[in-house]
Scaffold this active site. Structure first.
Site, mmCIF file in Angstrom:
data_model
loop_
_atom_site.group_PDB
_atom_site.id
_atom_site.type_symbol
_atom_site.label_atom_id
_atom_site.label_comp_id
_atom_site.label_asym_id
_atom_site.label_seq_id
_atom_site.Cartn_x
_atom_site.Cartn_y
_atom_site.Cartn_z
ATOM 1 N N LYS A 1 0.821 -1.206 0.000
ATOM 2 C CA LYS A 1 0.000 0.000 0.000
ATOM 3 C C LYS A 1 0.858 1.261 0.000
ATOM 4 O O LYS A 1 0.522 2.255 -0.631
ATOM 5 C CB LYS A 1 -0.943 -0.004 1.208
ATOM 6 C CG LYS A 1 -2.104 -0.971 1.105
ATOM 7 C CD LYS A 1 -3.038 -0.811 2.291
ATOM 8 C CE LYS A 1 -4.307 -1.645 2.112
ATOM 9 N NZ LYS A 1 -4.031 -3.079 2.083
ATOM 10 N N GLU B 1 -2.836 6.933 8.174
ATOM 11 C CA GLU B 1 -3.565 7.923 7.385
ATOM 12 C C GLU B 1 -4.550 8.687 8.268
ATOM 13 O O GLU B 1 -5.021 8.176 9.292
ATOM 14 C CB GLU B 1 -4.340 7.249 6.245
ATOM 15 C CG GLU B 1 -3.455 6.675 5.160
ATOM 16 C CD GLU B 1 -4.246 6.083 4.021
ATOM 17 O OE1 GLU B 1 -3.659 5.931 2.946
ATOM 18 O OE2 GLU B 1 -5.438 5.776 4.198
ATOM 19 N N HIS C 1 -14.570 -3.277 9.819
ATOM 20 C CA HIS C 1 -13.842 -2.829 8.620
ATOM 21 C C HIS C 1 -13.977 -3.811 7.465
ATOM 22 O O HIS C 1 -13.196 -3.756 6.510
ATOM 23 C CB HIS C 1 -12.361 -2.606 8.918
ATOM 24 C CG HIS C 1 -12.099 -1.583 9.974
ATOM 25 N ND1 HIS C 1 -12.426 -0.257 9.829
ATOM 26 C CD2 HIS C 1 -11.550 -1.706 11.209
ATOM 27 C CE1 HIS C 1 -12.081 0.400 10.915
ATOM 28 N NE2 HIS C 1 -11.553 -0.443 11.768
ATOM 29 N N ARG D 1 -7.247 -8.130 -8.259
ATOM 30 C CA ARG D 1 -7.942 -9.413 -8.357
ATOM 31 C C ARG D 1 -9.426 -9.142 -8.565
ATOM 32 O O ARG D 1 -9.873 -7.998 -8.562
ATOM 33 C CB ARG D 1 -7.763 -10.205 -7.063
ATOM 34 C CG ARG D 1 -8.162 -9.400 -5.827
ATOM 35 C CD ARG D 1 -8.108 -10.208 -4.555
ATOM 36 N NE ARG D 1 -8.183 -9.400 -3.356
ATOM 37 C CZ ARG D 1 -9.279 -8.891 -2.826
ATOM 38 N NH1 ARG D 1 -10.435 -9.089 -3.435
ATOM 39 N NH2 ARG D 1 -9.257 -8.174 -1.718
#
Length: 669
Positions: free
Chosen positions: A116, A200, A235, A292
């Site tokens: 990421k 973040e 999440h 994917r």
């Protein structure tokens, strides 16, 4: 086109791939572990190969075994599905080295998007909007704490190689950062063998909107529009829909262009999803790219009329994209619900067991069920507990919601706890109906979604009593009495008494309360009554499909009643209830032992002991951590007190209900 492909996955997605491959005339090879011997995907495939023990690292994550299985069976390509090895660059490289086609993106795209933090750098260069945060390689805890402080709370810690909500924590206070960081790193290491994280800024009331993209090897890349995946628990997505409610044409165009730019930045080929955070003011920020097929791809298939797995096979075989961007249109609205073996009332803890009964809605042009298991199959503790996906489609969102609620009412599962009724409440929640969507919806609407348990209506106990009577009659027909006098009144179970009316009493328990149903036999019908209630006239018969046709006071209905031992699960009017038939000869019931123990809420493995035997702790203090299905579950002190001893060590496997430790409350300590 390929003659034969191997599917390096299991469950629902393996079954889904097999369906399209069969439609295209492509042969399929399944792989399976010990736990999946005889599983649905194994039964559906043309061939299957055993690849190892139940633990994923011994089977579905064993690259050498999967590649060997493909070569052994003559497969020309491998479809990785989603999860497991689907985004693993080492697996892609092994396929290339073996001369096998990997049905997915190129190695370079996997490597660049697999991290990421690296992906964020690439997106910045491609001018794709990014959320403010720290994406660096310095993973020192003190450095990460400093970066979080600079960003400003709340922040989100995310596993760099993560997905599915694993290795992700929201942190609202500086005080909580260190513990959340340690937990994220442990979970990331267990799930992805990589504890690298990024930090973040947490966007308040964000929507999770993703763009399905598709690219071929000739430089063409298209957007197949967006999906809203904001409705989540832990999440993890639980409901998805397409198109996203309230999406303007201009915002759709800008997000689609950003997604295509992200794909072009890594020379992408195949199916991929670019995920964005959408803020309330309309700003959007790149979150990650999933290299994917996604779990939620069927909603895109419904609104575009495109079989994404077919496109995957065609592009992997060297063909061009079948359609250009201007030829792809949005038609109607689609919703998807993930049917999980989990208990929403226990913080969505996964549930394991055998599917004693499974009935799904009838499929049609409007309703689709992608199932990974059949009745009689097991839900094991080793893998994701998804049972099936329910997808509906209609001309607009309002009509799709009606179809979804009706279809959920027809879902019947016995043997494991499920989220079916929770989903029914969610699709009826006023905030969801009005499309007031963001990732905090479930938590914000807890009062509606988690109502206090109410006693079943009297009708449920009448249905349970009739189910017992019909089952007794079925048993009598199946096992006629011995001897020649089959018409003897002594062999009849018709409630006959000499010169008196003596109603039969059936006793049921539900929610800690006992309910008695009085039954008077009246020839071809029964009179049923509860203490203090009126009399209901009832008839009942078993239908060919196993359901019961009941006539209660002239109202005829079809219901399902499934017995598991003494427990009856009653499905009626879109709801279900569990009631226990109490043996009339029972004289006393075992009382639960009360010895101050804390038990395992699910099967799992002990990964951390957070205190020592003899230590005094406050209420809510973390005592130990279990890992199950790659998620961490904290065992906390129920009150102020002391831990006397632990019964398991780090690394030990525990079964559901196992006593984990001896705890002594403060008043006794």
């Amino acid at each position: 086109m390929f003659d034969r492909i191997l599917i390096a996955n299991r469950g629902e997605i393996a079954c889904r791939i097999i369906r399209t491959a069969r439609k295209m005339g492509v042969g399929t090879v399944a792989v399976f572990s010990t736990a999946d011997a005889g599983a649905r995907h194994v039964r559906l495939a043309d061939e299957s190969v055993f690849i190892g023990a139940s633990e994923p690292k011994e089977s579905y994550l064993a690259i050498d075994k999967i590649v060997a299985a493909a070569l052994r069976t003559g497969a020309q390509a491998i479809h990785p599905g989603y999860g497991f090895l689907s985004e693993n660059a080492r697996f892609r490289r092994a396929c290339d080295d073996a001369g096998l086609v990997f049905i997915g993106p190129p190695l370079g795209a996997l490597e660049k998007m697999g991290s990421k933090s690296q992906a964020k750098k690439l997106m910045a260069a491609a001018q794709v909007p990014l959320t403010p945060g720290y994406h660096g390689d310095d993973q020192d805890a003190a450095r990460l704490q400093t970066e979080a402080d600079a960003i400003g709370y709340p922040v989100l810690i995310k596993a760099s190689s993560g997905g599915g909500g694993k290795g992700m924590r929201r942190v609202d206070r500086r005080l909580d950062f260190a513990e959340a960081l340690a937990s994220c790193k442990r979970e990331a290491a267990a799930s992805f063998s990589d504890d690298h994280v990024l930090i973040e800024k947490y966007i308040e009331r964000p929507r999770h909107v993703e763009i399905q993209i598709f690219a071929d090897g000739f430089g063409e890349c298209v957007s197949l529009f967006e999906r809203d995946c904001s409705t989540q628990r832990r999440h993890q997505k639980i409901i998805e829909e397409a198109p996203a409610p309230g999406m303007s044409d201009e915002l759709r165009r800008r997000m689609g262009e950003a997604a295509v730019a992200a794909a072009r930045a890594v020379a992408y080929v195949g199916a991929g999803t670019v995920e964005f955070i959408l803020a309330p003011n309309g700003e959007f920020f790149f979150m990650e790219m999933n290299t994917r097929l996604q779990v939620e791809h069927p909603v895109t298939e419904f609104i575009t009329g495109i079989d994404l797995v077919e496109w995957q096979l065609r592009v992997a075989a060297g063909e061009k994209l079948p359609l250009r961007q201007e030829q792809i249109m949005i038609g109607g609205h689609a919703l998807e619900a993930r049917i999980y073996a989990e208990d929403p009332a226990r913080e969505f803890l996964p549930s394991t067991g055998i599917l004693r009964h499974l009935r799904t809605p009838e499929q049609s042009e409007f309703v689709r069920v992608d199932a990974g298991a059949d009745q009689g199959d097991s839900i094991s503790p080793y893998y994701d507990p998804m049972i099936a996906k329910l997808i509906v489609h209609d001309e607009n969102r309002e009509k799709a919601l009606l179809r979804m609620r009706r279809a959920l009412a027809e879902f019947e599962i016995v043997g494991v706890a499920t989220n079916v009724e929770f989903l029914s409440r969610l699709f009826a929640c006023p905030a969801f109906v009005k499309a007031e969507l963001d990732t905090g919806l479930i938590e914000r609407e807890r009062a509606f979604l988690f109502p206090e348990e109410q006693a079943p209506p009297d009708e449920v106990f009448f249905i349970a009593a009739l189910a017992v009577l019909v089952s007794e009659a079925d048993l009598e027909r199946a096992n006629p009495p011995a001897g020649n006098d089959l018409r003897s009144p002594w062999n009849a179970r018709d409630g006959w008494r000499l010169n008196l009316a003596d109603p039969r009493i059936l006793v049921f328990e539900q929610g800690g309360q006992r309910v008695e149903v009085a039954i008077a036999y009246r020839g071809k019908h029964f009179d049923l009554s509860l203490a203090g209630g009126g009399i209901s006239v009832a008839k009942a018969r078993r239908e060919a499909d196993g359901r019961l046709e009941l006539d209660l006071d002239g109202v005829v209905q079809r219901v399902t009643a499934i017995a598991t031992g003494a427990c009856w699960r009653i499905f009626c009017a879109g709801r279900s209830w569990a009631v226990t038939h109490v043996d009339p000869l029972e004289t006393r019931r075992a009382e639960a032992a009360s010895h101050g123990g804390l038990t395992a809420p699910m099967p799992g493995r002990v990964i951390a002991l957070l205190t020592e035997a003899g230590a005094r702790v406050e209420k809510g203090a973390p005592l130990m951590i279990l890992e199950a299905m790659k998620m961490e579950h904290r065992i906390a002190a129920p009150s102020e007190g002391a831990v006397r001893r632990f019964f398991f060590a780090v690394g030990d496997q525990v079964t559901e209900g196992a006593e984990l430790l001896e705890f002594e409350p403060a008043e006794k300590a």
